[in-house]
Design a protein around this motif. Structure first.
Motif, PDB file in Angstrom:
ATOM      1  N   ALA A 176       2.989   7.852 -72.197  1.00  0.00           N
ATOM      2  CA  ALA A 176       2.039   6.857 -72.682  1.00  0.00           C
ATOM      3  C   ALA A 176       0.627   7.188 -72.208  1.00  0.00           C
ATOM      4  CB  ALA A 176       2.449   5.468 -72.219  1.00  0.00           C
ATOM      5  N   GLN A 185      -2.811  -0.780 -71.258  1.00  0.00           N
ATOM      6  CA  GLN A 185      -2.152  -0.528 -72.546  1.00  0.00           C
ATOM      7  C   GLN A 185      -0.731  -0.008 -72.337  1.00  0.00           C
ATOM      8  OE1 GLN A 185      -5.253   2.103 -73.921  1.00  0.00           O
ATOM      9  NE2 GLN A 185      -5.749   0.752 -75.630  1.00  0.00           N
ATOM     10  N   LYS A 189       2.280  -2.003 -74.043  1.00  0.00           N
ATOM     11  CA  LYS A 189       2.953  -1.379 -75.184  1.00  0.00           C
ATOM     12  C   LYS A 189       4.260  -0.697 -74.806  1.00  0.00           C
ATOM     13  CE  LYS A 189      -1.096  -0.324 -77.996  1.00  0.00           C
ATOM     14  NZ  LYS A 189      -1.892   0.801 -78.473  1.00  0.00           N
ATOM     15  N   VAL A 190       4.406  -0.305 -73.545  1.00  0.00           N
ATOM     16  CA  VAL A 190       5.588   0.473 -73.176  1.00  0.00           C
ATOM     17  C   VAL A 190       6.423  -0.224 -72.102  1.00  0.00           C
ATOM     18  CG1 VAL A 190       6.407   2.675 -72.275  1.00  0.00           C
ATOM     19  CG2 VAL A 190       4.458   2.624 -73.822  1.00  0.00           C
ATOM     20  N   PRO A 193       7.758  -4.039 -73.231  1.00  0.00           N
ATOM     21  CA  PRO A 193       8.892  -4.078 -74.173  1.00  0.00           C
ATOM     22  C   PRO A 193      10.160  -3.437 -73.628  1.00  0.00           C
ATOM     23  CG  PRO A 193       7.006  -2.851 -75.100  1.00  0.00           C
ATOM     24  CD  PRO A 193       6.551  -3.427 -73.831  1.00  0.00           C
ATOM     25  N   LEU A 194      10.017  -2.351 -72.846  1.00  0.00           N
ATOM     26  CA  LEU A 194      11.220  -1.677 -72.356  1.00  0.00           C
ATOM     27  C   LEU A 194      11.910  -2.465 -71.246  1.00  0.00           C
ATOM     28  CD1 LEU A 194      10.187   2.100 -72.348  1.00  0.00           C
ATOM     29  CD2 LEU A 194      11.802   0.951 -73.856  1.00  0.00           C
TER      30      LEU A 194
END
Lengths: 274, 349
Positions: A176, A185, A189-190, A193-194
Motif C-alpha cells: 500500500a 490512507q 483502505k487496507v 477493511p482487512l
C-alpha cells in the motif's frame, strides 16, 4: 460408519443437556414471566412499561454508555494493536498478556479499586490536592461507569483485533505504501477493511456486556445512576416483580439480537464479496 | 541514473555497497539466500533505511524519502495483492492515491491488463486467480503508476518451472514495452543469466562482481562467482609468468596477464570446456570414476592428478576407462586468490 456417527452423536448429548437446562428453559421462563401478569394470563403491559420515563431513561443511558465504551475501546485498541504487530512476535505477545491481565482479576474487586480511586477523598483527589489542583467529582457519574467498563472490557476488544491484525502479511501494508498511500490512507483502505472481522467480534464482545452490566454501574454509578441492568436486578431482588424484570430482560435481549443480526449481516455481505 | 552507496551497521547485512543502475537497464541482484540482495532492494524501495550512505536518484538524494513518495514501485515476493479488492480495484489503488481522474484510471487499467495478457479480468476476485495470474496482476498494479524503476523481489520463485520459464519471457517483453528500469532479485542463476542486461553477483553483504551475463559466466572475478554461476572446476594454481599457469604440476598456456610472477591463483575451468581423449604420453591422464546422464549430456567425473574433474560431454564413457584431459588456453580462467582471511571467507560457499 454407522457406529462412528453414533459415537459422534453421543458426544453431542452433554451439549444438548447443557443447552436445554441452562439456555433454553431459562429463556422460556423469562418469556413466560415477561408476557404474563401475576394472575398468569397473557399481557403486554410489562413490556409497555418501557415507555414510562424512568425505565426508558435507564435503557437509553445503558445504550449510550455501552456505545461510548465500545467506541473508546475500539479507538484505544487499534493503535495499540497496530504498534504491537510491528514489534517482534514475542514482545507483542507479552504486552498483549499485560493488557489481558485485568481479566485474571475478579471484576468486582477491580471495580472496587476504581471506587477507592474515584471517591470524594479517594486516591485521585488526594493526588490532585497534592498538585494543588481542584478536586474532580467522578464517583457516581457516567464517566466513572464508562472508565470502569473500558478497564474491564478493553481486553475483549484487543484480543480479537490483535489476532486478526497479526495474521495479515506485513508486505500488504508495504504494498500500500509502495503504491503511494500515506499512513492514513493505508489504514483506511487496507488495514481497516482487512481487520474488520476482528473489529466486529471485538465490538460484539464489548457492547453486550457493557449493555447488560449492573455490578460496575452499582459500584461506580451509585444509587442515582441506574442502568437497565440495575433496574432489572432491583425488580428481581428488591421489588420481587419477576414479571416486570423478565419483560425488561426481553427488551434488553432485543437490543442484543439486533446487534448480533447486524454483525452476522455484515459478516455475510463481506463473505459474499470474497 | 542512480548511484547507490550504502553501509549497514550491527549485522552488516550490506557492507559499503556501491552500485550504479542505468536508465532502462534490466539489472539482476543474484546471490544465495542471506547475501543481502533483498535488503538492498528494500533500501531502494524505501522500506529499509541504510545506517549510512545514500540512495541517489537522478542526482537527488532520496535516502529519507518514504516509499509512497518514490518514483519506484515493487512487485513483492508473495504478490501482496489486496484480498478485499477485485483485480480492477487492486490496479486502481496506486493511480487513485495520486489523484488521477476516473477516465485516466480506466484507460490505464485496460492498458495494464493487456500488457500482462489478462484482458477482461477487471471484475475477477484476486484470491481466485492462479499464482501466475496473481503475479501478473501484481506487475500490472505496479506499472500503472508509471514508475521510473520497478523492483522485483524473487517474483517467480512461487511459480512452477514451466510457468517460471514463460514468465521470464513475459518480464523481458514488459520491460521492453514499458521502458521501465527493472531491478530483479533472484537466487536462480538461470533466471539472472537469461533475462538481465547486467548481473550483480552478491555474497555476504558484498558485491562480488558486476557485469553482463556473458561476462560473469565466462570471466568470473573470483572463485565464489565461478562456483555460484554454472558448474566449475576450481583448482589451486601458480602463475608462472604471463600466459602460463602451473596446475597439478603441469604447465598450461593461458590468455591471462598481469599477475605477479609465481603468485598463487584460483584456476577455473568449465566442465563443458574439457575435452577427453585416449590416454597419451605427455598429457594429464586419469580414470573415469562416475558417469551420470542428464538428457542433453553426460556428467563425467575423472580422477586425474589427484583432483576429481567434472566434465560435461555428449559422448558416453565407461567407469574405469582411462582418458586424457585437454584444455584450451582460452578456456582457462585465472582468478586472483582472496587477499585476506575475511575475503577468503566471502568466496567460500
Amino acid at each position: 460408519m454407522f457406529q462412528s456417527v453414533t459415537v459422534r452423536n453421543l458426544f453431542l448429548v452433554p451439549f444438548c443437556l447443557w443447552a436445554g437446562i441452562f439456555i433454553f428453559i431459562p429463556l422460556v421462563c423469562i418469556i413466560y414471566y415477561g408476557l404474563t401478569n401475576s394472575g398468569g394470563s397473557f399481557t403486554l403491559d410489562n413490556i409497555a412499561i418501557i415507555t414510562q420515563r424512568e425505565y426508558y431513561y435507564s435503557l437509553r443511558l445503558s445504550v449510550v454508555l455501552a456505545l461510548i465504551t465500545t467506541i473508546i475501546c475500539l479507538l484505544l485498541a487499534y493503535p495499540l494493536c497496530l504498534i504491537l504487530i510491528e514489534r517482534a512476535k514475542s514482545a507483542g505477545t507479552i504486552i498483549i498478556l499485560l493488557f489481558v491481565l485485568p481479566l485474571w482479576m475478579n471484576t468486582l474487586l477491580s471495580t472496587m479499586a476504581w471506587q477507592t480511586i474515584f471517591e470524594r477523598d479517594g486516591i485521585l483527589n488526594q493526588v490532585l490536592r497534592l498538585l494543588s489542583m481542584p478536586d474532580m467529582t467522578l464517583i457516581n457519574t457516567p464517566t466513572a461507569v464508562v472508565i470502569g467498563m473500558i478497564y474491564n472490557y478493553l481486553p475483549y476488544m484487543v484480543l480479537p483485533l490483535y489476532v486478526t491484525l497479526s495474521k495479515i502479511d506485513k508486505s500488504i501494508f508495504e504494498a500500500a505504501r509502495d503504491l503511494g498511500a500515506n499512513s492514513w490512507q493505508t489504514f483506511l483502505k487496507v488495514t481497516l477493511p482487512l481487520s474488520l472481522p476482528g473489529a466486529i467480534s471485538g465490538i460484539t464482545m464489548v457492547f453486550i456486556p457493557a449493555l447488560t452490566t449492573f455490578a460496575i454501574s452499582a459500584l461506580l454509578g451509585g444509587s442515582k445512576l441506574l442502568l437497565i441492568g440495575n433496574v432489572i436486578e432491583q425488580e428481581f431482588t428488591v421489588e420481587y416483580d419477576w414479571h416486570l424484570g423478565s419483560a425488561l430482560s426481553i427488551i434488553l435481549m432485543i437490543f442484543i439480537v439486533i446487534n448480533m443480526v447486524l454483525t452476522i449481516f455484515f459478516d455475510m455481505s463481506r463473505r459474499e464479496e470474497e | 541514473m542512480e548511484n547507490v552507496v550504502k553501509t549497514f551497521g550491527s549485522l552488516t547485512v550490506l557492507d559499503e555497497i556501491e552500485l550504479t543502475i542505468h536508465e532502462n537497464e534490466f539489472v539482476t541482484l543474484l546471490g544465495p539466500s542471506g547475501c543481502g540482495k533483498t535488503t538492498l532492494l528494500r533500501i531502494l524501495g524505501g522500506f529499509e533505511m541504510p545506517d549510512s550512505g545514500k540512495v541517489i536518484f537522478s542526482g537527488k538524494d532520496i535516502t529519507n524519502v518514504p516509499p509512497n513518495k518514490r518514483p519506484i514501485n515493487t512487485v513483492f515476493q508473495k504478490y501482496s495483492l489486496f484480498s478485499h479488492m477485485n483485480v480492477e480495484e487492486n490496479i486502481a489503488f496506486g493511480p487513485k492515491n495520486s489523484g488521477k481522474s476516473a477516465d485516466y484510471i480506466r484507460g490505464k487499467i485496460s492498458y495494464a491488463l493487456k500488457l500482462v495478457n489478462l484482458e477482461g479480468y477487471e471484475k475477477h476476485d484476486v484470491t481466485k486467480l492462479s499464482g501466475g495470474q496473481q503475479q501478473r496482476i501484481a506487475i500490472a498494479r505496479a506499472i500503472v503508476n508509471e514508475p521510473k524503476v520497478l523492483l522485483l523481489d524473487e517474483p517467480l520463485s512461487a511459480l512452477d518451472l514451466k510457468l517460471r520459464r514463460s514468465m521470464r519471457q513475459e518480464l523481458v517483453r514488459i520491460k521492453r514495452e514499458t521502458g521501465i528500469t527493472f531491478v530483479f532479485v533472484t537466487h536462480d542463476q538461470e533466471e539472472a543469466l537469461s533475462m538481465s542486461d547486467t548481473v550483480v553477483v552478491m555474497n555476504q553483504g558484498y558485491i562480488q562482481q558486476v557485469g553482463t551475463p556473458e561476462n560473469v559466466y565466462n570471466e568470473p572475478e573470483n572463485a565464489f562467482v565461478a562456483d555460484f554461476i554454472g558448474d566449475s572446476n576450481i583448482i589451486d594454481g601458480v602463475m608462472v609468468h604471463d600466459k602460463l599457469v602451473r596446475i597439478l604440476g603441469r604447465e598450461y598456456p593461458c590468455v591471462d596477464v598481469g599477475f605477479p610472477l609465481e603468485s598463487p591463483v584460483d584456476v577455473q575451468i568449465r566442465p563443458e570446456d574439457i575435452t577427453l581423449d585416449a590416454p597419451q604420453e605427455d598429457a594429464l591422464n586419469g580414470v573415469v570414476t562416475k558417469i551420470s546422464f542428464w538428457g542433453m549430456s553426460y556428467d563425467i567425473i575423472v580422477s586425474a592428478g589427484g583432483f576429481d574433474w567434472l566434465i560435461q560431454s555428449i559422448h558416453r564413457r565407461e567407469v574405469g576407462e582411462e582418458v586424457s584431459l585437454h584444455l584450451d588456453p582460452e578456456n582457462i580462467q585465472i582468478m586472483a586468490k582472496p587477499q585476506s582471511e575475511d575475503e577468503a571467507k566471502l568466496v567460500e560457499q
